[in-house]
Enzyme design. Structure first.
Site, PDB file in Angstrom:
ATOM      1  N   ALA A 131       0.823  -1.211   0.000  1.00 36.09           N
ATOM      2  CA  ALA A 131       0.000   0.000   0.000  1.00 36.09           C
ATOM      3  C   ALA A 131       0.856   1.260   0.000  1.00 36.09           C
ATOM      4  O   ALA A 131       1.948   1.287   0.570  1.00 36.09           O
ATOM      5  CB  ALA A 131      -0.918   0.003   1.214  1.00 36.09           C
ATOM      6  N   GLY A 176      -0.016  -5.695   0.096  1.00 37.18           N
ATOM      7  CA  GLY A 176      -0.717  -5.738  -1.176  1.00 37.18           C
ATOM      8  C   GLY A 176       0.129  -6.256  -2.316  1.00 37.18           C
ATOM      9  O   GLY A 176      -0.406  -6.782  -3.301  1.00 37.18           O
ATOM     10  N   GLU A 179      -0.300  -9.845  -2.094  1.00 34.31           N
ATOM     11  CA  GLU A 179      -1.678 -10.136  -2.494  1.00 34.31           C
ATOM     12  C   GLU A 179      -1.821 -10.120  -4.016  1.00 34.31           C
ATOM     13  O   GLU A 179      -2.556 -10.926  -4.587  1.00 34.31           O
ATOM     14  CB  GLU A 179      -2.631  -9.131  -1.840  1.00 34.31           C
ATOM     15  CG  GLU A 179      -2.789  -9.365  -0.340  1.00 34.31           C
ATOM     16  CD  GLU A 179      -3.692  -8.356   0.334  1.00 34.31           C
ATOM     17  OE1 GLU A 179      -4.646  -8.771   1.011  1.00 34.31           O
ATOM     18  OE2 GLU A 179      -3.448  -7.139   0.172  1.00 34.31           O
ATOM     19  N   GLU A 199       0.349  -6.773   7.310  1.00 32.94           N
ATOM     20  CA  GLU A 199      -0.657  -5.785   7.704  1.00 32.94           C
ATOM     21  C   GLU A 199      -0.863  -5.683   9.217  1.00 32.94           C
ATOM     22  O   GLU A 199      -1.124  -4.590   9.740  1.00 32.94           O
ATOM     23  CB  GLU A 199      -1.993  -6.092   7.013  1.00 32.94           C
ATOM     24  CG  GLU A 199      -2.041  -5.714   5.536  1.00 32.94           C
ATOM     25  CD  GLU A 199      -1.465  -6.799   4.629  1.00 32.94           C
ATOM     26  OE1 GLU A 199      -1.576  -6.670   3.406  1.00 32.94           O
ATOM     27  OE2 GLU A 199      -0.891  -7.782   5.164  1.00 32.94           O
TER      28      GLU A 199
END
Length: 329
Positions: A131, A176, A179, A199
């Site tokens: 992020a 992310g 991900e 996270e």
């Protein structure tokens, strides 16, 4: 029954604003940027990549170009590379990056000439840093929720691409970034790469599919350990736990995982494209349901491949003891 969506990751990226058509010769392909609002464009401003085109296509919004497509040629025709090149922010998932990636993936979802897609980074030592916390810090609660929803939708788009996808992790893939790699079908990594869903160390939990895709990849208990602790793992450990398909020693040019991903893509490329796509659909949809339903899904996918010319070619090539020549029909 759970439903999996069907059909709906440097030197080559330009930082200038673009208006109209710009063509730039690059190694192994041609960069092609198309203007918006031109007749025949797909939603979001992209063109379909046709079977007869040998250009590299790019879809971008206004401003800095952070994601680009490279279409390979010659013996590698059918392999498409998604190039991530947000250098200053280490491919952090900001508004522009996510917007451009979503348009690009939308274009690929309708491209029958793309047989394998490789997501790679042009930023040395980084796949995707996760992020963009600087952007996130400026958002209120509602804005943050909407943006994470957009990010989650992007990962679903990637996972729903009909052709095989490969993430080449030559560097850091955190939050992310991992991900995004998990949304791909296959993953390669350099031993020196670092990856993890970190996270919880930021007071969050994986919100772009990681809490669901990681358990499906490495198992529930191991996924819980990795997410609860925010632990980072290297390429060798990732290989041993099944997080990546292949791991290799990093080379002097820093692209060992990309080279391994390219090798893997070339192993997929000669196979019948429709059969490969339907095999992906059968696996992805079947894994989400009970065995009886999964068998029904397999039967439906198998029925769709029977009338194809490629199946006839495969049988003929076997009888005639020659390599098949598949055309994707």
């Amino acid at each position: 029954m759970a439903t999996l969506l069907r059909r709906l990751a440097g030197p080559m990226c330009s930082s200038r604003r673009w208006l109209g058509v710009i063509r730039q010769e690059t190694q192994g392909g041609t960069s092609h940027r198309v203007p918006r609002n031109e007749p025949g464009l797909l939603p979001g401003g992209g063109r379909p990549l046709t079977a007869h085109s040998r250009r590299q296509h790019t879809v971008a919004g206004p401003g800095t170009l952070e994601v680009e497509i490279k279409r390979l040629e010659g013996e590698d025709t059918g392999i498409v590379e998604v190039l991530m090149c947000r250098h200053k922010a280490k491919n952090a998932l900001g508004h522009m990056f996510v917007s451009q990636m979503r348009e690009l993936v939308l274009t690929l979802s309708n491209d029958s000439a793309a047989h394998v897609v490789v997501f790679r980074s042009l930023v040395p030592g980084v796949f995707c840093a996760g992020a963009d916390l600087k952007e996130r810090a400026q958002m209120n609660h509602r804005q943050s929720d909407l943006f994470v929803h957009s990010l989650r939708s992007l990962m679903t788009q990637i996972a729903s691409l009909p052709m095989p996808t490969i993430a080449a992790m030559d560097g850091v893939a955190l939050g992310g970034g991992l991900e995004l790699a998990l949304a791909c079908d296959l993953r390669t990594a350099a031993y020196s790469a670092q990856m993890g869903l970190i996270e919880t160390t930021r007071g969050l939990l994986p919100g772009a599919g990681g809490s669901q895709r990681l358990p499906r990849t490495v198992g529930i208990t191991l996924a819980k350990e990795l997410i609860f602790t925010g632990k980072r793992v290297g390429g060798q450990a990732a290989l041993e736990m099944g997080l990546v398909n292949r791991a290799v020693e990093q080379n002097q040019t820093g692209d060992a995982a990309y080279r391994e991903a390219s090798s893997l893509a070339r192993e997929i490329l000669p196979q019948a494209p429709i059969a490969v796509r339907l095999a992906k659909e059968a696996i992805n949809r079947g894994i989400e349901v009970d065995m009886s339903s999964a068998m029904a899904i397999e039967r439906m996918c198998y029925a769709r491949v029977i009338p194809t010319r490629d199946r006839q070619e495969g049988m003929a090539a076997f009888i005639e003891k020659r390599p098949p020549r598949y055309i994707g029909e």
